[in-house]
Every structure is written in structure tokens, then in C-alpha cells.
Scaffold this motif. Sequence first.
Motif: not given
Length: 203
Positions: A32-37, A64-73
Motif C-alpha cells: 500500500r505504501w508503495v502505491n501511495v508513493q 530503480n523504483f517503478e512510478f507507474t501504478i500496478a494493476k489490481p492483483v
Amino acid sequence: WDRRYQELKEFQKARGHLRIPRDEPSLIELARWVNVQKVECRKFVQNVKSTISQHRFDQLKELNFEFTIAKPVVPWDTRFEQLKEYTKEHGDHMVPLRYKPNPELGLWVSRQRQEYKLLQAGKKAAISEERIQKLLGLGFVFYPRHAATAKKKKREAHPAGKAKHDKRQKVVKEVATAKESHGERVGEERQATESSKVSCVHV
């Protein structure tokens, strides 16, 4: 923020990537924290008010953080049921990585193998013994080098696969017979020609 950042660094060190599995209970908060970032970083890049500072943005980039938001798991059990359907239809569980009807299933299958290898290496992995047993129940192959042999046997044992195998064998035999028959005719014609030449010479 710094505590979560350290957790993210430790995860990357242990797993070799930053794809946080949100179906693993101990990592739900970090995911969740990663998605907020990701959301806040997008705001920062667009010069919109954000909780991300330049320093934090740079820290994430260092990983090398990926800034795109991942799809729902999709839940693990849902993917497992999809794998069962694939097995039922195709006679094996060897889902291609680029399986057009369901590309995510191919990626999911690949990930199960990766997580299993981590577990066998004594590292932390997002796969439990229960899940391993469920996969083995389908005849799942965790090591790709064994996959080709398992796939061939499964396909030949499955009614649909056996029918295709028998059909291929029939075609191969028919082609071989045709070639052999053609070769015999050519040989006979050549022999007749040679005999004719010899007769002409004697005359």
C-alpha cells in the motif's frame, strides 16, 4: 516514511526486484505504501502539491523504483482456477509466457516457479507449502528443464493430445510411404531408360 523505505530496500535485496506481492499478508502494508508513493511521485513530476520531496524522489530513483501504478492483483486462488481450466482444455499446465487469451496467467505461472526456487534456496518467498501441494496436484512442473518432457507426456496421455499425436504420426508415415513409392518409380524409370540406351548401342 524512512522506515518503509528501509523495508523496501530490504525487500529488493532479498527478492531482487520491487514488485511487492499484495497477496502476502506480511507485505500488505508495504504494498500500500508503495502505491501511495507512486501516486505522490506522479504529482511531484507534474508540479502538483505532493508529500514527496526532491530528496525522497531521488532516493526512490536510486532503487530503480517503478512510478507507474500496478494493476489490481488477482487472488492466487482465482489464478489457480484459471490454470485448472487451461489444464482441462489443453491437457497440460505449461502456459506460454505470452498466452494471448490470458497473458497474465502465463506471467503468474512463471512467478510461481520463481518463488519456488527462492524457497528452495532458503530465501523468503511468496509461496506456501499448501500452494505448492495444490500445484503439484495438477502435475505442475517447477523446473523449466523438465517442462518439455512433462508436456509431451501429458499431451500424449490426454485424449485431445493423443489424437493430435496419432494424427501427426499418421501424416509422417504417409509422407514417408509416398517418398518411398516415388523413389521406387523413379528407380524403375531410370532402369528402363538405361536398358533402352544399352539396346540402342547394341543395334
